[in-house]
Design a protein around this motif. Structure first.
Motif, mmCIF file in Angstrom:
data_model
loop_
_atom_site.group_PDB
_atom_site.id
_atom_site.type_symbol
_atom_site.label_atom_id
_atom_site.label_comp_id
_atom_site.label_asym_id
_atom_site.label_seq_id
_atom_site.Cartn_x
_atom_site.Cartn_y
_atom_site.Cartn_z
ATOM 1 N N VAL A 92 -5.895 -4.873 2.487
ATOM 2 C CA VAL A 92 -6.411 -3.144 2.514
ATOM 3 C C VAL A 92 -6.502 -2.777 1.077
ATOM 4 O O VAL A 92 -7.535 -1.969 0.389
ATOM 5 C CB VAL A 92 -5.254 -2.549 3.231
ATOM 6 C CG1 VAL A 92 -5.690 -0.990 2.878
ATOM 7 C CG2 VAL A 92 -5.144 -2.818 4.670
ATOM 8 N N ASN A 95 -10.159 -2.315 -1.023
ATOM 9 C CA ASN A 95 -10.781 -1.024 -0.885
ATOM 10 C C ASN A 95 -10.391 0.001 -2.033
ATOM 11 O O ASN A 95 -8.980 0.267 -2.255
ATOM 12 C CB ASN A 95 -10.450 -0.150 0.362
ATOM 13 C CG ASN A 95 -10.950 -1.189 1.837
ATOM 14 O OD1 ASN A 95 -12.011 -1.512 1.706
ATOM 15 N ND2 ASN A 95 -10.298 -1.237 2.565
ATOM 16 N N LYS A 98 -7.530 2.404 -1.648
ATOM 17 C CA LYS A 98 -6.361 2.016 -1.194
ATOM 18 C C LYS A 98 -5.735 0.925 -2.369
ATOM 19 O O LYS A 98 -4.838 0.110 -1.930
ATOM 20 C CB LYS A 98 -6.280 1.513 0.080
ATOM 21 C CG LYS A 98 -6.601 2.506 1.293
ATOM 22 C CD LYS A 98 -6.598 2.184 2.666
ATOM 23 C CE LYS A 98 -6.688 3.349 3.492
ATOM 24 N NZ LYS A 98 -8.061 3.386 3.768
ATOM 25 N N ASN A 104 -2.086 3.185 -1.485
ATOM 26 C CA ASN A 104 -1.798 1.899 -0.672
ATOM 27 C C ASN A 104 -0.767 2.506 0.327
ATOM 28 O O ASN A 104 0.170 2.532 0.122
ATOM 29 C CB ASN A 104 -1.426 0.627 -1.526
ATOM 30 C CG ASN A 104 -1.549 -0.524 -0.547
ATOM 31 O OD1 ASN A 104 -0.485 -0.826 0.229
ATOM 32 N ND2 ASN A 104 -2.677 -0.980 -0.197
ATOM 33 N N THR A 148 -11.606 -2.698 10.111
ATOM 34 C CA THR A 148 -11.543 -1.975 8.600
ATOM 35 C C THR A 148 -13.017 -2.407 7.736
ATOM 36 O O THR A 148 -12.863 -2.254 6.502
ATOM 37 C CB THR A 148 -10.381 -2.331 7.819
ATOM 38 O OG1 THR A 148 -10.644 -4.032 7.547
ATOM 39 C CG2 THR A 148 -9.054 -2.171 8.547
#
Length: 180
Positions: A92, A95, A98, A104, A148
Motif C-alpha cells: 500500500v 501509493n 499512504k 499508512n 487497489t
C-alpha cells in the motif's frame, strides 16, 4: 567511546523485509555502528542487552507478522527503557498518499494495537513478485492489487522500495543515537 549495541529484528514472509534490514545494517556499519541482525524466529538475546532495537515487519493480508506482535507484547516494558525504531513494509505504501507514518493505515493500526511508542517509525513500500508466491497467495494478492489499482500481472519482480528513504531512516537512527 564504544559504539552502542544495536539489534535489528525482522519478520519477513518473502524475504524483502530481511533485505531492507540487511541494507540498514550496512548503512549503520558504514557509520561505525555495531549491529546484530536477527530473524524474529532466532532472536535469543535480551532486549536489555541493546542500546537500540530496530524492528521491521511486513504486511500480509492486512496484518503485521504475529510473532512481532507477540514479541512487542511480551517485551513492552523493556522496549520502553531503550531506544527503539519500527518500520512497516507493505505494498500500500507504493501509493503517494499512504507512504508515510502519518498516512499508512497499517502502521497507524499497528501502533494503536500495540500501544508501543517507538522513538522512530517509518514505512517502506515492499516488493511485488508474483512468481515467488504460492498459487493461493498469488490469486489473493492479484485480487487485492486489482481492488487497489495495482498491477495484476508481471513476469518480473517489481521493487517499490525507495532505497534512499531506507538510507535516510538509518542515518536518522544514527543521529538519534549520537544525541543520547
Amino acid at each position: 567511546m564504544e559504539a552502542p549495541n544495536i539489534g535489528i529484528i525482522y519478520a519477513s514472509v518473502d524475504g524483502h523485509t530481511k533485505k531492507i534490514c540487511e541494507h540498514l545494517q550496512r548503512i549503520l556499519s558504514q557509520e561505525n555502528m555495531r549491529t546484530t541482525l536477527y530473524s524474529i524466529d532466532n532472536f535469543d538475546a535480551q532486549v536489555s542487552d541493546f542500546h537500540t532495537l530496530i524492528i521491521g515487519a511486513s504486511i500480509r493480508y492486512g496484518k503485521h507478522h504475529k510473532k512481532i506482535l507477540k514479541f512487542i507484547a511480551q517485551n513492552g516494558t523493556a522496549l520502553n527503557h531503550i531506544k527503539t525504531a519500527f518500520f512497516s513494509v507493505n505494498l500500500v505504501a507504493r501509493n503517494q498518499d499512504k507512504n508515510s507514518p502519518e498516512t499508512n493505515p497499517y502502521l497507524i493500526k499497528f501502533l494503536k494495537q500495540t500501544q508501543w511508542v517507538p522513538n522512530s517509525v517509518e514505512v517502506f513500500a515492499g516488493q511485488l513478485d508474483y512468481k515467488s508466491y504460492s498459487f493461493l497467495d498469488r490469486i489473493m494478492i492479484q485480487f487485492i492489487m486489482k481492488l487497489t489499482h495495482g498491477p495484476t500481472k508481471s513476469e518480473t519482480a517489481i521493487d517499490y522500495t525507495d532505497w534512499n528513504k531506507v538510507k535516510n531512516f538509518g542515518l536518522r537512527i544514527k543521529e538519534q543515537l549520537l544525541k543520547s
